[in-house]
Design a protein around this motif. Sequence first.
Motif, PDB file in Angstrom:
ATOM      1  N   TYR A  46       0.851  -1.237   0.010  1.00 49.04           N
ATOM      2  CA  TYR A  46      -0.016   0.027  -0.077  1.00 49.04           C
ATOM      3  C   TYR A  46       0.962   1.089  -0.002  1.00 49.04           C
ATOM      4  O   TYR A  46       0.616   2.210  -0.726  1.00 49.04           O
ATOM      5  CB  TYR A  46      -0.893   0.042   1.312  1.00 49.04           C
ATOM      6  CG  TYR A  46      -1.722   1.281   1.427  1.00 49.04           C
ATOM      7  CD1 TYR A  46      -2.676   1.433   0.717  1.00 49.04           C
ATOM      8  CD2 TYR A  46      -1.479   2.256   2.375  1.00 49.04           C
ATOM      9  CE1 TYR A  46      -3.538   2.564   0.886  1.00 49.04           C
ATOM     10  CE2 TYR A  46      -1.864   3.330   2.662  1.00 49.04           C
ATOM     11  CZ  TYR A  46      -3.362   3.515   1.814  1.00 49.04           C
ATOM     12  OH  TYR A  46      -3.829   4.737   2.067  1.00 49.04           O
ATOM     13  N   LEU A  47       1.778   1.137   0.947  1.00 51.69           N
ATOM     14  CA  LEU A  47       2.647   2.290   0.850  1.00 51.69           C
ATOM     15  C   LEU A  47       3.335   2.780  -0.466  1.00 51.69           C
ATOM     16  O   LEU A  47       3.565   3.730  -0.780  1.00 51.69           O
ATOM     17  CB  LEU A  47       3.768   2.259   2.179  1.00 51.69           C
ATOM     18  CG  LEU A  47       3.528   2.393   3.442  1.00 51.69           C
ATOM     19  CD1 LEU A  47       4.726   1.725   4.445  1.00 51.69           C
ATOM     20  CD2 LEU A  47       2.996   3.796   3.974  1.00 51.69           C
ATOM     21  N   ASN A  50       1.333   4.630  -2.821  1.00 48.89           N
ATOM     22  CA  ASN A  50       0.524   5.881  -2.458  1.00 48.89           C
ATOM     23  C   ASN A  50       1.899   7.010  -2.307  1.00 48.89           C
ATOM     24  O   ASN A  50       2.904   6.580  -1.643  1.00 48.89           O
ATOM     25  CB  ASN A  50      -0.159   5.545  -1.129  1.00 48.89           C
ATOM     26  CG  ASN A  50      -1.496   5.141  -1.683  1.00 48.89           C
ATOM     27  OD1 ASN A  50      -2.369   5.497  -2.157  1.00 48.89           O
ATOM     28  ND2 ASN A  50      -1.493   3.486  -1.583  1.00 48.89           N
ATOM     29  N   ASN A  51       1.234   8.131  -2.014  1.00 51.02           N
ATOM     30  CA  ASN A  51       2.104   9.340  -1.687  1.00 51.02           C
ATOM     31  C   ASN A  51       1.502   9.648  -0.162  1.00 51.02           C
ATOM     32  O   ASN A  51       0.210   9.812  -0.112  1.00 51.02           O
ATOM     33  CB  ASN A  51       1.871  10.418  -2.447  1.00 51.02           C
ATOM     34  CG  ASN A  51       2.657  11.510  -1.949  1.00 51.02           C
ATOM     35  OD1 ASN A  51       2.601  12.047  -1.030  1.00 51.02           O
ATOM     36  ND2 ASN A  51       3.673  11.886  -2.950  1.00 51.02           N
ATOM     37  N   ILE A  52       2.614   9.672   0.733  1.00 49.58           N
ATOM     38  CA  ILE A  52       2.005   9.767   2.227  1.00 49.58           C
ATOM     39  C   ILE A  52       2.521  11.283   2.489  1.00 49.58           C
ATOM     40  O   ILE A  52       3.605  11.647   2.234  1.00 49.58           O
ATOM     41  CB  ILE A  52       2.763   8.968   3.201  1.00 49.58           C
ATOM     42  CG1 ILE A  52       2.832   7.403   2.677  1.00 49.58           C
ATOM     43  CG2 ILE A  52       2.289   9.018   4.426  1.00 49.58           C
ATOM     44  CD1 ILE A  52       1.669   6.582   2.587  1.00 49.58           C
ATOM     45  N   ASN A  53       1.481  11.948   3.187  1.00 55.37           N
ATOM     46  CA  ASN A  53       1.764  13.446   3.436  1.00 55.37           C
ATOM     47  C   ASN A  53       1.603  13.472   4.713  1.00 55.37           C
ATOM     48  O   ASN A  53       0.335  13.404   5.279  1.00 55.37           O
ATOM     49  CB  ASN A  53       0.890  14.475   2.484  1.00 55.37           C
ATOM     50  CG  ASN A  53       1.513  15.531   2.222  1.00 55.37           C
ATOM     51  OD1 ASN A  53       2.342  16.010   3.066  1.00 55.37           O
ATOM     52  ND2 ASN A  53       1.182  16.267   0.965  1.00 55.37           N
ATOM     53  N   ILE A  59      -2.375  12.497   8.728  1.00 56.76           N
ATOM     54  CA  ILE A  59      -1.575  11.946   7.576  1.00 56.76           C
ATOM     55  C   ILE A  59      -2.731  12.019   6.241  1.00 56.76           C
ATOM     56  O   ILE A  59      -3.842  11.374   6.529  1.00 56.76           O
ATOM     57  CB  ILE A  59      -1.139  10.518   8.007  1.00 56.76           C
ATOM     58  CG1 ILE A  59      -0.526  10.468   9.148  1.00 56.76           C
ATOM     59  CG2 ILE A  59      -0.509   9.839   6.695  1.00 56.76           C
ATOM     60  CD1 ILE A  59      -0.257   9.322   9.764  1.00 56.76           C
ATOM     61  N   GLN A  60      -2.119  12.352   5.156  1.00 57.98           N
ATOM     62  CA  GLN A  60      -3.004  12.240   4.009  1.00 57.98           C
ATOM     63  C   GLN A  60      -2.368  11.302   2.888  1.00 57.98           C
ATOM     64  O   GLN A  60      -1.145  11.414   2.885  1.00 57.98           O
ATOM     65  CB  GLN A  60      -3.176  13.591   3.326  1.00 57.98           C
ATOM     66  CG  GLN A  60      -4.295  14.507   4.244  1.00 57.98           C
ATOM     67  CD  GLN A  60      -4.036  15.867   3.481  1.00 57.98           C
ATOM     68  OE1 GLN A  60      -3.084  16.327   2.943  1.00 57.98           O
ATOM     69  NE2 GLN A  60      -5.193  16.749   4.115  1.00 57.98           N
ATOM     70  N   THR A  61      -2.953  10.525   2.363  1.00 54.97           N
ATOM     71  CA  THR A  61      -2.647   9.589   1.218  1.00 54.97           C
ATOM     72  C   THR A  61      -3.089   9.929  -0.090  1.00 54.97           C
ATOM     73  O   THR A  61      -4.255   9.863   0.042  1.00 54.97           O
ATOM     74  CB  THR A  61      -2.547   7.983   1.751  1.00 54.97           C
ATOM     75  OG1 THR A  61      -4.131   7.711   1.905  1.00 54.97           O
ATOM     76  CG2 THR A  61      -2.113   7.760   2.876  1.00 54.97           C
ATOM     77  N   LYS A  62      -2.355   9.768  -0.925  1.00 55.13           N
ATOM     78  CA  LYS A  62      -2.729  10.016  -2.291  1.00 55.13           C
ATOM     79  C   LYS A  62      -2.182   8.878  -3.226  1.00 55.13           C
ATOM     80  O   LYS A  62      -1.185   8.460  -3.086  1.00 55.13           O
ATOM     81  CB  LYS A  62      -2.165  11.155  -2.951  1.00 55.13           C
ATOM     82  CG  LYS A  62      -3.158  11.728  -4.041  1.00 55.13           C
ATOM     83  CD  LYS A  62      -2.628  13.136  -4.620  1.00 55.13           C
ATOM     84  CE  LYS A  62      -1.732  12.865  -5.655  1.00 55.13           C
ATOM     85  NZ  LYS A  62      -0.886  13.948  -6.014  1.00 55.13           N
ATOM     86  N   SER A 262       7.280   5.770   1.238  1.00 57.44           N
ATOM     87  CA  SER A 262       6.785   5.145   0.008  1.00 57.44           C
ATOM     88  C   SER A 262       7.899   4.848  -0.657  1.00 57.44           C
ATOM     89  O   SER A 262       7.784   3.355  -1.433  1.00 57.44           O
ATOM     90  CB  SER A 262       5.834   6.181  -0.761  1.00 57.44           C
ATOM     91  OG  SER A 262       4.770   6.953   0.214  1.00 57.44           O
TER      92      SER A 262
END
Lengths: 297, 307
Positions: A46-47, A50-53, A59-62, A262
Amino acid sequence: MKRKKYFNNGKLTIAGRNIFWGYLFILPWIIGFLVFTVFPFVFSIYLSLNNINFNIDGIQTKFVGLQYYKYAFQVDTEFPLNFTSSIINIVLSVPLVVIFSLIISIILNKNFKARGIFRAIFFLPVIIISGPVVSELMSNNASKIVDPSRYFIYKFIATLPKSINTPFLYIFDNLVLILWFSGVQILFFLAGLQKISNDIYEAASIDGANSWVTFWKITLPIIKPFILVNAVYTIVDLASFPNNVINTSITNHMFDIDKVYSYSASLSWIYFIAVLAIIGVTFFLLREREPRRTLNR
Amino acid sequence: MKNVNLEKTIAYTRKHYVNILSKTIIYALLIGIGYAYLYPLFFMISSSLMSIDDLVSPIVSWIPRSIYLDNYEIAWKVLDANKALFQSIFMAGLPAILQTVATALVGYGLARFEFPLKKLWLFLVVATFLIPAQVTVIPKYMLFDRLKIVGTPLASFLPAIAGQGIKSSIFVLMFYNFFKMMPKAFDEAAEIDGAGSLQIFFRIALPTAVPAIVVAFIFSFVWYWNETYISGLFFGDKIRTLPLKLRDFVSQYQSMYPTEDGSTENRINEGIRMAGTFITILPLLIMYLVLQKQFVESIEKSGITGE
């Protein structure tokens, strides 16, 4: 088919007790497996996608798809080099370690004086080998037993085309390290060799087989499953050794500001897939071939 | 008659010479390979005892002109060995015990009880061995960070308790094989006498499994001691074992003995670095000298390789 009874008058039957106690004994492992292996394993996929912010809101993931995988090979200048060198290292070292440890264990299995001392010496690296120790030894040239570049044969091989001489030069340069990585493998092989009873060898020698023939016809077929086990062990051992450049780059990239976690996760997955592929090929090459088995029966 | 005798003697002497020849080859091989094994160790000891003069002198190759112990004094300080030695023993010993207990339990459970999905669990035990640490290390770090146990011993203890320590699959399989070989009559007799499953495990299974327990403990200890990849990340600066200290030896040295004026006096040399390396492996080396027989012979006794 009759269904097994697990309860009888509200009490556990033997079958029921087996299930209860069996699962009770392995419960800690199942929990650990889920928490410390399955979850991290899945979560790292998953990581990597995704982009982890991290910001004030949390925490926001995209979802970014395979972007980081592409980045590793197309933008990162270091990774492709490290990756190929690590993989080549493993591919070249594993057969050497396995063959060396097989030869050494066959010698150690013979009867001679001072066997215990030699066994103790050959097993020593298992005790003291660790990432920092190996890098200290290497940076102070303690792992280069003789300077191979002084010898004619080395110079001769060095003049050959690069694609041919790389494996040979590799052996010369890393001989001590290859030996140092074969301790556990020697023990596995020794344990396997000791299961071959002396009667078989005696019978073979009465029939006129020399030791060359007995090695190929008796020792090797019996020891073959151990070769597979040792090859897989060596691959995993080398792949997870801390000095491995890939492993250091994974931890180094962990806190990269724009791609926290990521990018490292995708690097680790690229590496893992490559290692799995090597293991798969090993399985294929060393698999038990069916026809022979049916012949024996 | 005579001819036969002659032939016999010729055959006998030929066999004799072949025997001597093969013995010679074997010993030559053993000594050659043995030298390759011991060379780094000799190198380490020898250069750690050399002063700078001996190190650069072309006359001195192996034996220093005088035993020079300052390297060890400096390396001991750089490694902060008073503290690091204790932490190393603690951080290797306790997880080793936990891992041994946990894997013994799982191995026993898989070997002695019949339950559904057993084959699957066994398969998964083997499969976990194939997953390298670096794949799971990041989510584990995030998890431990969330639990606020990064930098505490728990980051290493918790996986060990749950049977997910360093190379734990090997120990599970070893205990599995060991308990599988143990005759069932033992526990049946105990069961008839009214012992419960736990009692049988502690009173009968564990005492007979001492060789396997010794192997699991010793190997866990060594592997935990030498582990630096995960612990370097999970312990941060809080827990510094000897190998972790050794990893940062050069930079630590440079901050303790700065060489701003460019003089060579304080510069690090291989004598000091080798002394540091030797201090790091010395505790394991001593342990090995004491337990050497157990190490080398135990694997066979422990039945790690199955029936």
